[in-house]
Structure formats: structure tokens, C-alpha cells
Scaffold this active site. Structure first.
Site, PDB file in Angstrom:
ATOM      1  N   GLU A 157      26.590  -0.591  46.094  1.00  0.00           N
ATOM      2  CA  GLU A 157      26.199   0.387  44.924  1.00  0.00           C
ATOM      3  C   GLU A 157      25.180   1.273  45.191  1.00  0.00           C
ATOM      4  O   GLU A 157      24.193   0.508  45.535  1.00  0.00           O
ATOM      5  CB  GLU A 157      26.289  -0.254  43.443  1.00  0.00           C
ATOM      6  N   GLU A 166      11.340  -2.507  32.134  1.00  0.00           N
ATOM      7  CA  GLU A 166       9.908  -1.942  32.470  1.00  0.00           C
ATOM      8  C   GLU A 166       9.512  -0.579  33.093  1.00  0.00           C
ATOM      9  O   GLU A 166       8.446  -0.216  32.856  1.00  0.00           O
ATOM     10  CB  GLU A 166       9.052  -2.990  33.291  1.00  0.00           C
ATOM     11  N   CYS A 221      26.370   3.039  34.988  1.00  0.00           N
ATOM     12  CA  CYS A 221      27.258   1.935  35.433  1.00  0.00           C
ATOM     13  C   CYS A 221      28.823   2.358  35.305  1.00  0.00           C
ATOM     14  O   CYS A 221      29.695   1.715  36.018  1.00  0.00           O
ATOM     15  CB  CYS A 221      27.271   0.738  34.708  1.00  0.00           C
ATOM     16  N   PHE A 232      17.245   0.077  33.349  1.00  0.00           N
ATOM     17  CA  PHE A 232      16.665   1.272  33.105  1.00  0.00           C
ATOM     18  C   PHE A 232      17.648   2.481  32.832  1.00  0.00           C
ATOM     19  O   PHE A 232      17.006   3.385  32.082  1.00  0.00           O
ATOM     20  CB  PHE A 232      15.619   1.613  34.329  1.00  0.00           C
ATOM     21  N   LYS A 240      13.914  -7.804  26.235  1.00  0.00           N
ATOM     22  CA  LYS A 240      12.784  -7.746  27.245  1.00  0.00           C
ATOM     23  C   LYS A 240      13.630  -6.274  28.052  1.00  0.00           C
ATOM     24  O   LYS A 240      14.413  -6.452  28.834  1.00  0.00           O
ATOM     25  CB  LYS A 240      13.214  -8.896  28.244  1.00  0.00           C
TER      26      LYS A 240
HETATM   27  P1  NAD Z   1      18.075  -4.644  37.715  1.00  0.00           P
HETATM   28  O1  NAD Z   1      18.941  -5.769  37.757  1.00  0.00           O
HETATM   29  O2  NAD Z   1      17.004  -4.196  38.618  1.00  0.00           O
HETATM   30  O3  NAD Z   1      17.060  -4.796  36.332  1.00  0.00           O
HETATM   31  C1  NAD Z   1      18.052  -5.289  35.017  1.00  0.00           C
HETATM   32  C2  NAD Z   1      16.681  -6.141  34.319  1.00  0.00           C
HETATM   33  O4  NAD Z   1      16.445  -7.306  35.180  1.00  0.00           O
HETATM   34  C3  NAD Z   1      15.543  -5.393  34.059  1.00  0.00           C
HETATM   35  O5  NAD Z   1      15.036  -5.814  32.769  1.00  0.00           O
HETATM   36  C4  NAD Z   1      14.412  -6.117  35.054  1.00  0.00           C
HETATM   37  O6  NAD Z   1      13.150  -6.154  34.653  1.00  0.00           O
HETATM   38  C5  NAD Z   1      14.970  -7.390  35.021  1.00  0.00           C
HETATM   39  N1  NAD Z   1      14.836  -7.968  36.587  1.00  0.00           N
HETATM   40  C6  NAD Z   1      14.703  -7.279  37.575  1.00  0.00           C
HETATM   41  N2  NAD Z   1      14.466  -8.292  38.578  1.00  0.00           N
HETATM   42  C7  NAD Z   1      14.783  -9.470  38.364  1.00  0.00           C
HETATM   43  C8  NAD Z   1      14.545 -10.716  38.836  1.00  0.00           C
HETATM   44  N3  NAD Z   1      14.281 -10.720  40.386  1.00  0.00           N
HETATM   45  N4  NAD Z   1      14.526 -11.843  38.124  1.00  0.00           N
HETATM   46  C9  NAD Z   1      14.692 -11.695  36.691  1.00  0.00           C
HETATM   47  N5  NAD Z   1      14.935 -10.459  36.183  1.00  0.00           N
HETATM   48  C10 NAD Z   1      14.966  -9.265  36.786  1.00  0.00           C
HETATM   49  O7  NAD Z   1      18.851  -3.212  37.224  1.00  0.00           O
HETATM   50  P2  NAD Z   1      18.131  -1.749  36.870  1.00  0.00           P
HETATM   51  O8  NAD Z   1      17.796  -1.322  38.159  1.00  0.00           O
HETATM   52  O9  NAD Z   1      17.321  -1.669  35.813  1.00  0.00           O
HETATM   53  O10 NAD Z   1      19.464  -1.090  36.598  1.00  0.00           O
HETATM   54  C11 NAD Z   1      20.623  -0.614  37.383  1.00  0.00           C
HETATM   55  C12 NAD Z   1      21.793  -1.578  37.477  1.00  0.00           C
HETATM   56  O11 NAD Z   1      22.256  -1.851  36.399  1.00  0.00           O
HETATM   57  C13 NAD Z   1      22.685  -1.064  38.383  1.00  0.00           C
HETATM   58  O12 NAD Z   1      23.229  -2.020  39.103  1.00  0.00           O
HETATM   59  C14 NAD Z   1      23.956  -0.799  37.318  1.00  0.00           C
HETATM   60  O13 NAD Z   1      25.322  -0.896  37.656  1.00  0.00           O
HETATM   61  C15 NAD Z   1      23.654  -1.958  36.202  1.00  0.00           C
HETATM   62  N6  NAD Z   1      24.226  -1.572  34.939  1.00  0.00           N
HETATM   63  C16 NAD Z   1      25.305  -2.194  34.685  1.00  0.00           C
HETATM   64  C17 NAD Z   1      25.907  -1.968  33.409  1.00  0.00           C
HETATM   65  C18 NAD Z   1      27.461  -2.538  32.973  1.00  0.00           C
HETATM   66  O14 NAD Z   1      27.656  -2.416  31.846  1.00  0.00           O
HETATM   67  N7  NAD Z   1      27.769  -3.375  33.871  1.00  0.00           N
HETATM   68  C19 NAD Z   1      25.398  -0.952  32.556  1.00  0.00           C
HETATM   69  C20 NAD Z   1      24.035  -0.584  33.048  1.00  0.00           C
HETATM   70  C21 NAD Z   1      23.677  -0.805  34.262  1.00  0.00           C
END
Ligand code: NAD
Length: 503
Positions: free
Chosen positions: A388, A182, A287, A155, A179
Site C-alpha cells: 500500500e 497524533e 482507504c 490521520f 485516541k
Molecule cells: P497507522 O496504522 O499508522 O495509525 C493508526 C492509529 O494507530 C493512530 O491513531 C496511531 O497513533 C496508532 N498507532 C500507530 N502505530 C502504532 C503502534 N505501533 N501501536 C499501537 N498504535 C499505533 O495509520 P495511519 O498512517 O494513521 O493511516 C493510514 C492507514 O489507515 C492506511 O493504511 C489506510 O489504508 C488505513 N485506513 C483504513 C481505512 C479502512 O476503512 N479500512 C480507513 C482509513 C484509513
């Protein structure tokens, strides 16, 4: 042009068109600054994902064989359209994510730079040629597209992170199924409309909204060749393990706990500016946010005084208000989670130097606001250090020496970014060499590489071998082939069962 945000229920984008197939499950998006529901997002079933992948597989056949000049024209047209609509993208980000408009414009700019990088596809896809490797024999390498590739994104950068992926994947001749998160998917639909206007053939870029069901359908689909993921570490690990178990190439970028080490000889004003910008920009939902300040020796007192002054001057408010420096968090659930971490830090003995938990923004009482928070005397083992937080919470760990600081950073399971503030070139160079993180800043708090380098962390911040965009992105979205050719030459006729060696 209509922007997708005006619709009550967002469509998917499949086969080059908005797809409003009825969905059994939905989620809702709230405007972060007010808490009001603004859209409903359908959550795709496995059957719908299958349809999107099927259309993409057909489209990939033709797109992968199209000339570089045709692909290049589409990429350049898309670049112009994204540039022309940059304020529309930023407005959607501010509405659904909450970050302030100027920060959202910065995000769009960094995404656009990857599109510009991908416009150079003719150069990026050039192979190598060795003439005369043996008598009358030449060898050359090709990089060919994979077919259908998928992107699953978080997000916190709803424009930039998908743009780390799809411009490069599409330039390389693949069809891309996105994808998006959401929680803020509207900018991805705007991108889909712009791809269509740019002349991208139907089916080469698709958007399916969804949650675990859609992700699992992509991870297990036999026609998806590769998956790029960015999100939290537990899901990144799951995506990597599930995708590779199903024979896919996977790059899965995870969470972070980025440390900035401040040596006593640092320019303390520069360091304080850097910590506040990198700690509280986008309300800490980056991130590459700095979430741990490691003060060495007697740097803590002068540094924290300057950080405190800067925090006191920050204005928190609606991201659409140009006077706001920092906006709300993405959702009420996330705000409550971040507040819970601050509560835990206090209970575990941290000293609170700034507390954003009680913040109320007048006229925006329903918004998901939490002000800048600074916790001192934090140590490993406390929840606020070990996990985090992903909010506007900067924790301070005090150590006596530089080796202790390096040991602390390297013991952390995450390895996305790390920074050092110092005027000592030798110390900075030692840090660059010894720190176990993928992206390093020297007097730069957020060392995000430009589009023509690759972005990615180490340790629990990346599962897989390849970073995103830049040269590694091109390698990820293509596979190599080496051709060894000889045109008929009567001098070389005759059977030879020995292993081929050059003359
Ligand atoms: P998230 O892991 O909750 O979600 C990421 C994606 O995975 C979304 O599209 C979500 O719909 C999907 N998802 C969520 N739960 C799932 C499940 N159980 N099974 C399969 N898919 C699932 O992350 P977020 O809260 O949207 O974003 C924040 C996180 O992203 C933080 O941990 C941040 O550090 C990380 N991030 C990392 C980078 C990087 O470059 N390393 C960059 C941006 C964000």
C-alpha cells in the site's frame, strides 16, 4: 468560540473538560502546505489513559440508563452544532491534513451523515417481541450498552473516521474514549467542545492524544469493553490480537489496495474520470482510493490517453486555495516514503507515464507536495503493486481477459473496495458476486456505503467480524439480551426438572 488550533500545546479532553496535565512526551504537527510547526501534541501516559477510562466508566453508568428521548435530544443538538461548525472542521482538516477545502467539506458531510443516522437511535435500538411463546409466557430482546468503548483512528480522515464510531457508540448508551491520530487531532477537540455544548454529560466523550503507549493502555485496560480501530494493516492486526487477548470485542479496519477493472466496452471517459478522481483525490490518502487500474484486453491505450489528459490538467497546491485540485501529503516523512515507492517502481521496470516527484509549488516550497504519478506495465511482485503506497500514485496492470483480472483482484491480500467499469450487465453482476472485497463499485470508483449501510472490507482490510456504522455498528456497540417472562399464573405452579419447552 475558540477553536483548539489556536493553542500552542493541545489539551486532552477528559471528564468533560480540556485537560492540560503536563506530559513528558510530545509530538509536533506541521501545516502540510507550508511545513511549519503549528501545534504540539502531548502523548498520553498509561496513567492518564487510566484516568480518562475511570471518568468514562463513571459517566457510562448514568448515560447507559438515561432515557432514549434524552439521548436523542443530545444527538440532535450535536448534529446541529456540527452542521453549524462544518467550515471550522474543514479548515482544521485542511490545515493539519492538507486535503483541499472542498474535499474536507465532503469529509465533514459524510461524518455528519453518521451523526444523523445515530439520531434515529429510538428506531435503531428497538428490540423484537414474541407474545405468547408458551402459555402466558412472552419473550423479547433488548440491546444494552457495553460501558466504556474506545476508538483509535488514522490521520487520513480526522473527522469522518472518528464519526464512523462515536455517534453510534454514544447513541447506544456507551461512554467513548477517542485516541485520534497524533498527526491531525484538532478536529476531535472541536467535536468534544460541541458535545459539551449539546448537553452530553461530562465523561461520556473523551479525547486522549498519544501513540503506542496510549493505545496499549486502552487495549489492556480492564474497564474498556470494546475497541474500534482504523489504520494500517500491521497495526490493525496487532490491535485485534492484543484487544481480543484481553477479552475485548474488537473491530480493526486495516489498509487497502483497491483495484478498478476496466473492460474494453467501458465508457472510457467515465472510467478515466473515475480513476483520476479516486486515484488522486486527497493525494491518494484514502482507504478507498483506487491504486491499481487493471486494464483488460485493448482498453489500456484509449484509457491511458484519457487519464493522461486529465492528470495534465490537475492543479496541485495549498488546500486553502480554491484553485487547487489536490493538496500536499500529510507530512514530510510520508512524502519521502511515497517518493521512495516511485523510485522502487522505476527501478523494478515500471513505465513512468506521469511523475510527480519533482513537483515544487511556488510560495509553498516547504510543503509536503508530490504530484500525480502514473506507472504503467506494473506486475505483481513489484513493490509498487505488492504494498500500500497511500499517495497519489496509480499503477496500471495490463491483463488479456476478464478471468485474469478477477484472479488478480482476488489474489490480493487486501479486500477493502473493488470496482468494475463496463456496460455489460452480466459481467458486472458476475464481478459483484465473485470479487473478494467488502465494498464493490459498478462504474463507481469509490463505493463508500451511506451511513445507514455498514462500511468495511474483507481479508487483510478488516480484523474482526463487524463493519462500522449502519446496523453492524449498532450491533458492535451493544449486547443482546432476551427476556422470557411470565406473570404469576396459578395454573403453572409446580416443579418441573425437564428442560423448558413451549406448550
Ligand atoms: P497507522 O496504522 O499508522 O495509525 C493508526 C492509529 O494507530 C493512530 O491513531 C496511531 O497513533 C496508532 N498507532 C500507530 N502505530 C502504532 C503502534 N505501533 N501501536 C499501537 N498504535 C499505533 O495509520 P495511519 O498512517 O494513521 O493511516 C493510514 C492507514 O489507515 C492506511 O493504511 C489506510 O489504508 C488505513 N485506513 C483504513 C481505512 C479502512 O476503512 N479500512 C480507513 C482509513 C484509513
Amino acid at each position: 468560540m475558540s477553536t483548539p488550533v489556536s493553542t500552542t500545546t493541545l489539551p486532552h479532553w477528559i471528564g468533560g473538560h480540556a485537560d492540560e496535565s503536563p506530559s513528558e512526551r510530545h509530538t509536533e504537527i506541521t501545516e502540510s502546505a507550508t511545513g511549519q510547526v503549528v501545534s504540539r501534541v502531548p502523548l498520553a501516559s498509561a496513567a492518564l489513559v487510566d484516568r480518562a477510562v475511570g471518568e468514562a466508566a463513571v459517566a457510562a453508568q448514568e448515560w447507559g440508563r438515561s432515557s432514549l428521548s434524552r439521548r436523542s435530544k443530545v444527538l440532535f443538538a450535536f448534529r446541529e452544532l456540527v452542521h453549524a461548525h462544518r467550515e471550522d472542521f474543514a479548515a482544521l482538516i485542511t490545515r493539519e491534513h492538507g486535503k483541499v477545502f472542498s474535499d474536507a467539506m465532503g469529509e465533514v458531510q459524510r461524518g455528519l451523515e453518521v451523526v444523523e443516522f445515530a439520531c434515529g437511535l429510538g428506531e435503531l435500538l428497538k428490540g423484537d417481541m414474541s407474545s405468547g411463546v408458551s402459555g402466558g409466557v412472552d419473550s423479547y430482546s433488548l440491546r444494552q450498552p457495553l460501558g466504556v468503548v474506545a476508538g483509535i483512528t488514522p490521520f487520513n480522515f480526522p473527522v469522518m473516521v472518528p464519526m464512523w464510531m462515536y455517534p453510534v457508540a454514544i447513541a447506544c448508551g456507551n461512554a467513548f474514549v477517542l485516541k485520534p491520530s497524533e498527526q491531525d487531532p484538532s478536529p476531535s477537540l472541536l467535536a468534544a467542545e460541541l458535545w459539551a455544548q449539546a448537553g452530553l454529560p461530562d465523561g461520556v466523550f473523551s479525547v486522549v492524544h498519544g501513540d503506542k503507549e496510549a493505545v496499549d493502555a486502552l487495549l489492556t485496560h480492564p474497564d474498556v469493553a470494546a475497541v474500534s480501530f482504523v489504520g494500517s494493516t500491521p497495526i490493525a492486526r496487532y490491535v485485534y490480537e492484543t484487544g481480543t487477548a484481553h477479552g475485548k470485542r474488537v473491530q480493526a479496519l486495516g489498509g487497502a489496495k483497491n483495484h478498478a477493472v476496466i473492460l474494453p466496452d467501458a465508457d472510457m471517459d467515465l472510467a478515466a474520470d473515475g480513476l483520476v478522481s479516486a486515484g488522486y483525490g486527497s493525494a491518494g490518502q484514502r482507504c478507498m482510493a483506487v491504486s491499481v487500474a487493471v486494464t483488460v484486453g485493448d482498453s489500456a491505450e484509449p484509457l491511458l490517453e484519457k487519464v493522461g489528459e486529465r492528470i495534465a490538467a490537475l492543479r496541485v497546491g495549498d488546500g486553502t486555495d480554491p484553485a487547487s485540485d489536490m493538496g500536499p501529503l500529510v507530512s514530510e516523512r510520508h512524502r519521502a516514503r511515497v517518493a521512495g515507492y516511485v523510485n522502487a517502481g522505476v527501478a523494478e521496470g515500471a513505465t513512468v507515464l506521469a511523475d510527480g516527484r519533482g513537483l515544487v509549488v511556488e510560495g509553498r516550497e516547504g510543503g509536503h507536495f508530490l504530484g500525480p504519478t502514473l506507472l504503467d506495465h506494473v506486475t505483481p511482485g513489484m513493490t509498487v503493486y505488492d504494498e500500500e503506497i497511500f499517495g497519489p500514485v496509480l499503477v496500471v496492470v495490463r491483463v488479456d481477459t476478464y478471468p485474469q483480472a478477477l484472479e488478480l483482484v482476488n489474489a490480493n491480500p487486501y479486500g477493502n473496495g473493488a470496482a468494475i467499469f463496463t456496460n455489460d450487465g452480466g459481467a458486472a453482476r458476475a464481478f459483484e458476486v465473485d470479487v473478494t472485497a467488502g465494498m464493490v463499485g459498478v462504474n463507481v470508483p469509490i463505493p463508500v456505503p451511506m451511513a445507514y449501510h455498514s462500511f468495511g472490507g474483507w481479508k487483510d482490510s478488516l480484523f474482526g467480524d463487524t463493519h462500522v456504522h449502519g446496523p453492524e455498528g449498532v450491533r458492535f456497540y451493544t449486547r443482546a439480551k432476551v427476556v422470557t417472562r411470565r406473570w404469576p399464573d396459578p395454573a403453572h405452579r409446580g416443579v418441573n426438572l425437564g428442560f423448558p419447552v413451549s406448550d
